[in-house]
Design an enzyme around this catalytic site. Structure first.
Site, short mmCIF file in Angstrom:
data_model
loop_
_atom_site.label_atom_id
_atom_site.label_comp_id
_atom_site.label_asym_id
_atom_site.label_seq_id
_atom_site.Cartn_x
_atom_site.Cartn_y
_atom_site.Cartn_z
N LYS B 63 32.65 30.80 57.12
CA LYS B 63 33.98 30.62 57.71
C LYS B 63 35.00 31.53 57.01
O LYS B 63 36.09 31.11 56.64
CB LYS B 63 34.43 29.16 57.62
CG LYS B 63 33.52 28.15 58.32
CD LYS B 63 33.76 28.06 59.81
CE LYS B 63 33.16 26.81 60.44
NZ LYS B 63 31.80 26.44 60.04
N VAL B 168 26.81 19.14 67.55
CA VAL B 168 25.76 18.31 68.12
C VAL B 168 25.33 17.26 67.08
O VAL B 168 25.25 17.55 65.90
CB VAL B 168 24.54 19.18 68.52
CG1 VAL B 168 23.38 18.31 68.99
CG2 VAL B 168 24.95 20.17 69.60
#
Lengths: 211, 211
Positions: B63, B168
């Site tokens: 990130k 998910v």
């Protein structure tokens, strides 16, 4: 002697690590308000953070920008006094839970509300007001760039707590320029740490500079 | 057997590190398209990245959201196949220079254009179009959340290259739901890696799922 309004960034050159960082820190520890440690140094190990903290407070410049689970998973592995995250990732399931964890650990949170490089003007710096509002709720301080003096002045008018300001030196802003506009301390790295006489050079750059 | 459209996230629990990660990877290496490694595991050392790459491609989920100097200083210390950065930090003196460095190393760049947690809707996900435009110029793929199916569909319509989709499992999206909407692979972590029989559980969750 009062400390200089300076946070020294201990990002090492590619081939250096903690020996380099602790050498610089030893030389500066009585002069500055904190040391800033980022990912390049942490990739050379995290074991010396405690040693560094004995010299001065350690601000971890992780630019955290992830979900709360991951940010907390990161900071629980590290020793530090304050950590830098990005405001723009938002509150729920991100910064709010990070703040709660930092409260438990009695540590500080700084949020980036604007950045110093040119590309920051494309998106990030346009959101500075929204970022400051998130910081109001969650942060002890903010990070705002010395390379955008007009923006820094606007932010200082509406932000009552601490301001750390990067972008001094290599990135273009002059030493003490952000402090004169109201920043509590300037973050300075390569300009000083790559100088052959870093201590003397730092003292020269900031002579007469007061927060 | 064709591989499942799955990237396994190897974020270890607080008290675990590379032994845990390599154990999971060994069990999954013939099933998945890549392994995702983030800062929690890197804080336990970077020396085993080469071992992991021998099992499957490694996507570093850093990130990244910093100036180019720092992002390059980070990736030059690591072995990997692809790296994830944030689109919102912009091009000049940030992602453009990162891209140039990755070209030299012949490695891939994935940019986050939207995120899976609730707070992402405050600022980041509102900028998804601008983020996709930055990705058009610079990225091999993007990261877009399975937890926002309507957004994922919109993004897939205008983005021709790879899409990795997190969110998910623990974060709420159902296995295969993002793949059905056009994602190339889903990023799944805790749901599978904390299961007592991760291999069997993964096979069950993704039976009949095709990208």
């Amino acid at each position: 002697m009062a400390r200089l309004p300076v946070v020294i960034s201990l990002d090492p050159p590619k081939d250096k690590g903690w020996d380099w960082a602790l050498g610089i820190a030893e030389e500066m520890k009585d002069l500055v308000v904190a040391f800033k440690v980022g990912w390049p140094l942490l990739l050379e190990g995290k074991e010396k953070l405690g040693t560094l903290r004995e010299m001065a407070p350690v601000v971890l410049d992780l630019k955290l920008a992830d979900i709360s689970f991951t940010m907390i998973n990161i900071i629980r592995r590290l020793e530090f006094d304050a950590v830098i995250a990005h405001a723009f990732v938002g509150r729920e399931k991100a910064l709010r839970e990070l703040r709660e964890e930092l409260n438990k650990q009695d540590k500080e949170l700084y949020l980036v509300v604007a950045m110093s490089h040119k590309g920051a003007d494309e998106l990030l710096n346009r959101m500075w007001r929204e970022n400051v509002l998130i910081a109001y709720e969650l942060a002890d301080g903010i990070v705002a760039p010395a390379t955008r003096p007009e923006l820094l002045v606007k932010i200082r008018k509406v932000w009552p707590r601490k301001v750390l300001s990067p972008g001094v030196g290599v990135q273009g802003a002059r030493p003490c320029s952000a402090v004169k506009l109201g920043a509590d301390a300037e973050i300075i790295g390569r300009t000083v740490t790559r100088n052959p006489s870093p201590r003397e050079y730092l003292l020269r750059l900031y002579s007469g500079c007061k927060a």
